[in-house]
Design a protein around this motif. Structure first.
Motif, mmCIF file in Angstrom:
data_model
loop_
_atom_site.group_PDB
_atom_site.id
_atom_site.type_symbol
_atom_site.label_atom_id
_atom_site.label_comp_id
_atom_site.label_asym_id
_atom_site.label_seq_id
_atom_site.Cartn_x
_atom_site.Cartn_y
_atom_site.Cartn_z
ATOM 1 N N ALA A 43 67.930 -2.930 101.289
ATOM 2 C CA ALA A 43 67.302 -1.952 102.183
ATOM 3 C C ALA A 43 65.796 -2.033 102.033
ATOM 4 O O ALA A 43 65.286 -2.487 100.997
ATOM 5 N N ARG A 44 65.110 -1.577 103.070
ATOM 6 C CA ARG A 44 63.649 -1.689 103.082
ATOM 7 C C ARG A 44 63.037 -0.477 103.777
ATOM 8 O O ARG A 44 63.512 -0.019 104.812
ATOM 9 N N LEU A 45 61.955 0.003 103.189
ATOM 10 C CA LEU A 45 61.118 1.034 103.787
ATOM 11 C C LEU A 45 59.723 0.464 103.977
ATOM 12 O O LEU A 45 59.143 -0.101 103.043
ATOM 13 N N GLN A 46 59.197 0.566 105.184
ATOM 14 C CA GLN A 46 57.802 0.213 105.459
ATOM 15 C C GLN A 46 57.124 1.397 106.125
ATOM 16 O O GLN A 46 57.701 2.042 106.998
ATOM 17 N N TRP A 47 55.885 1.646 105.703
ATOM 18 C CA TRP A 47 55.157 2.826 106.154
ATOM 19 C C TRP A 47 53.712 2.457 106.420
ATOM 20 O O TRP A 47 53.098 1.699 105.658
ATOM 21 N N HIS A 48 53.177 2.977 107.527
ATOM 22 C CA HIS A 48 51.759 2.882 107.833
ATOM 23 C C HIS A 48 51.171 4.291 107.831
ATOM 24 O O HIS A 48 51.878 5.277 108.116
ATOM 25 N N ARG A 49 49.879 4.384 107.553
ATOM 26 C CA ARG A 49 49.258 5.709 107.497
ATOM 27 C C ARG A 49 49.435 6.485 108.795
ATOM 28 O O ARG A 49 49.548 7.716 108.775
ATOM 29 N N ALA A 50 49.500 5.781 109.912
ATOM 30 C CA ALA A 50 49.688 6.464 111.197
ATOM 31 C C ALA A 50 51.048 7.140 111.298
ATOM 32 O O ALA A 50 51.250 8.021 112.149
ATOM 33 N N ASP A 51 52.007 6.755 110.417
ATOM 34 C CA ASP A 51 53.326 7.378 110.457
ATOM 35 C C ASP A 51 53.311 8.800 109.930
ATOM 36 O O ASP A 51 54.241 9.561 110.196
ATOM 37 N N GLY A 52 52.284 9.166 109.158
ATOM 38 C CA GLY A 52 52.213 10.508 108.598
ATOM 39 C C GLY A 52 53.089 10.654 107.362
ATOM 40 O O GLY A 52 53.939 9.822 107.060
ATOM 41 N N GLY A 53 52.872 11.736 106.641
ATOM 42 C CA GLY A 53 53.663 12.005 105.455
ATOM 43 C C GLY A 53 52.993 11.509 104.185
ATOM 44 O O GLY A 53 51.885 10.958 104.205
ATOM 45 N N ASP A 54 53.681 11.703 103.072
ATOM 46 C CA ASP A 54 53.195 11.360 101.749
ATOM 47 C C ASP A 54 53.896 10.091 101.281
ATOM 48 O O ASP A 54 55.098 10.107 101.018
ATOM 49 N N PRO A 55 53.183 8.964 101.150
ATOM 50 C CA PRO A 55 53.863 7.713 100.798
ATOM 51 C C PRO A 55 54.505 7.748 99.417
ATOM 52 O O PRO A 55 55.527 7.091 99.193
ATOM 53 N N ALA A 56 53.927 8.475 98.475
ATOM 54 C CA ALA A 56 54.506 8.543 97.134
ATOM 55 C C ALA A 56 55.856 9.253 97.171
ATOM 56 O O ALA A 56 56.829 8.801 96.546
ATOM 57 N N VAL A 57 55.930 10.356 97.900
ATOM 58 C CA VAL A 57 57.199 11.081 98.027
ATOM 59 C C VAL A 57 58.214 10.249 98.805
ATOM 60 O O VAL A 57 59.398 10.184 98.438
ATOM 61 N N LEU A 58 57.769 9.605 99.885
ATOM 62 C CA LEU A 58 58.685 8.775 100.671
ATOM 63 C C LEU A 58 59.291 7.671 99.813
ATOM 64 O O LEU A 58 60.494 7.390 99.885
#
Length: 404
Positions: A43-58
């Motif tokens: 499984a994979r999670l990818q996140w960009h700052r434009a997605d919003g939210g807290d990357p550490a918590v995600l």
């Protein structure tokens, strides 16, 4: 439910198909050596700052959803027979986001995510895939600032130090070069550079990161937190070693960052457990001597991955002191974003976290290779010398990417 909705469009299940950047055997920095030839992406999670939210918590919640519970780093855990662990990448911009000082400079490689978490299972042992026989070509490098602009930025930081705004700030420059052929063999060669403690590659859809970093951002094992900041550089000659050991400027700069790292760890450690095991040890990376220290602490009860990332990212050796003020000056001084550099990349699993600081790192998108390099600026910094130091740090990376 909120977490599921916020991450559904960022999550990818199963192997990641990449056309311009073909798949290779898993070679994530700090992955267990005995597992690398039999890891299968789950499984994979990818996140960009434009997605919003807290990357550490995600990141922490995503890992827990896939059987990797990192909400208490003091809890002992065995290496799993199925789920092995995960590669974790966090950009410098994501670290600044966590620190509350968002960056505004345009990213030179916007396809790169700001967070990538890739969970791996154990599968059968796999043979290496046949290399792409397309000829490799790497074009000329184009810098994002000229030597004169870099030197002017050093003078600007020195003026801020003179006013008492900051004590030290790290300045980083970027360069890009066009390429044709498969960039992954070139990026994987970086891991063979002498002193590359975090050598390896992480790939995604249309992007790849190659790392040759010698620096530990944060390591956690048996409840012990360790960071190994590097600050101070000289050519790897007998004269260079003597100069590094006797330089009052380099030692003062180094000790400032060690104090910063001690403070960072104190936020997440049992009171009174922060120690400096080794101070200003000279070690070699390629053709450079560098000064490294080891700072250790006992993790506070209930410390989880999210709080660990929030306390240590971005790394003090690539920001400055005080960290928040340094980040503000970095945002004003650097013309482009730091991309894959000056962030975190490594391996996480219950009972063990090992993240390198992504110095000596390159990235590929579908059009160009990207490198970054810089150094810490103090009142005693000479602008011409700082420009030369950044060039010396990036030279082995660029030569290796070119196949030399």
């Amino acid at each position: 439910m909120a977490y599921r909705k916020s991450t559904e469009r960022m999550r990818k299940i199963g192997p990641y198909g990449v056309e311009t950047l073909p798949q290779v055997l898993v070679d994530a920095p700090a992955a267990p050596a005995g597992c690398r030839d039999r890891l299968v992406e789950r499984a994979r999670l990818q996140w960009h700052r434009a997605d919003g939210g807290d990357p550490a918590v995600l990141a922490e919640e995503f890992l827990a959803a896939h059987g990797l519970h990192l909400r208490d780093l003091n809890r002992p855990a065995a290496h799993g027979p199925a789920v092995c662990g995960a590669a974790l990448y966090l950009s410098a911009a994501a670290g600044a986001h966590l620190a509350g000082v968002p960056t505004t400079a345009p990213e030179p490689a916007p396809t790169l995510p700001d967070l990538a978490v890739v969970v791996y299972d154990h599968g059968p042992t796999r043979a290496p895939t046949a290399p792409d026989d397309t000829p490799w070509w790497l074009g000329p490098w184009t810098e994002s600032w000229t030597p004169a602009q870099h030197a002017a930025a050093v003078d600007t930081v020195r003026a801020a130090i003179g006013r008492g705004d900051i004590y030290q700030t790290n300045l980083v420059g970027h360069a890009a070069a066009p390429y044709s052929g498969d960039p992954l063999p070139a990026l994987r060669r970086l891991g063979a550079l002498p002193g590359a403690r975090y050598g390896g590659v992480l790939t995604g859809d249309g992007w790849a990161i190659g790392c040759a970093s010698p620096e530990t951002l944060v390591e956690v094992h048996h409840g012990q937190i360790i960071t190994r900041p590097i600050k101070g550089t000289r050519p790897a000659t007998a004269t260079g070693r003597a100069e590094l050991l006797t330089s009052a400027k380099e030692r003062a700069e180094h000790i400032m960052i060690v104090d910063l790292e001690r403070n960072d760890l104190a936020r997440i450690a049992h009171t009174g457990t922060v120690t400096v095991d080794e101070l200003f040890a000279v070690r070699r990376w390629c053709d450079l001597w560098q000064a490294e220290s080891t700072v250790r602490a006992q993790a506070a009860d209930g410390l989880g991955l999210a709080d660990l990332l929030r306390a240590t990212c971005p790394g003090g050796s690539v920001t400055g002191a005080p960290k928040l003020a340094a980040l503000t000056h970095i945002a004003a001084a650097e013309p482009v974003g730091r991309g894959a550099s000056m962030g975190a990349l490594g391996w996480v699993t219950p009972g063990r976290i090992d993240l390198g600081l992504t110095i000596r790192t390159a990235a590929a998108d579908g059009h160009a290779l990207h490198t970054w390099a810089g150094g810490g600026i103090t009142w005693d910094s000479d602008p011409t010398a700082e420009v030369a130091e950044a060039a010396a740090k990036t030279a082995p990376v660029r030569a290796t990417l070119a196949g030399r």
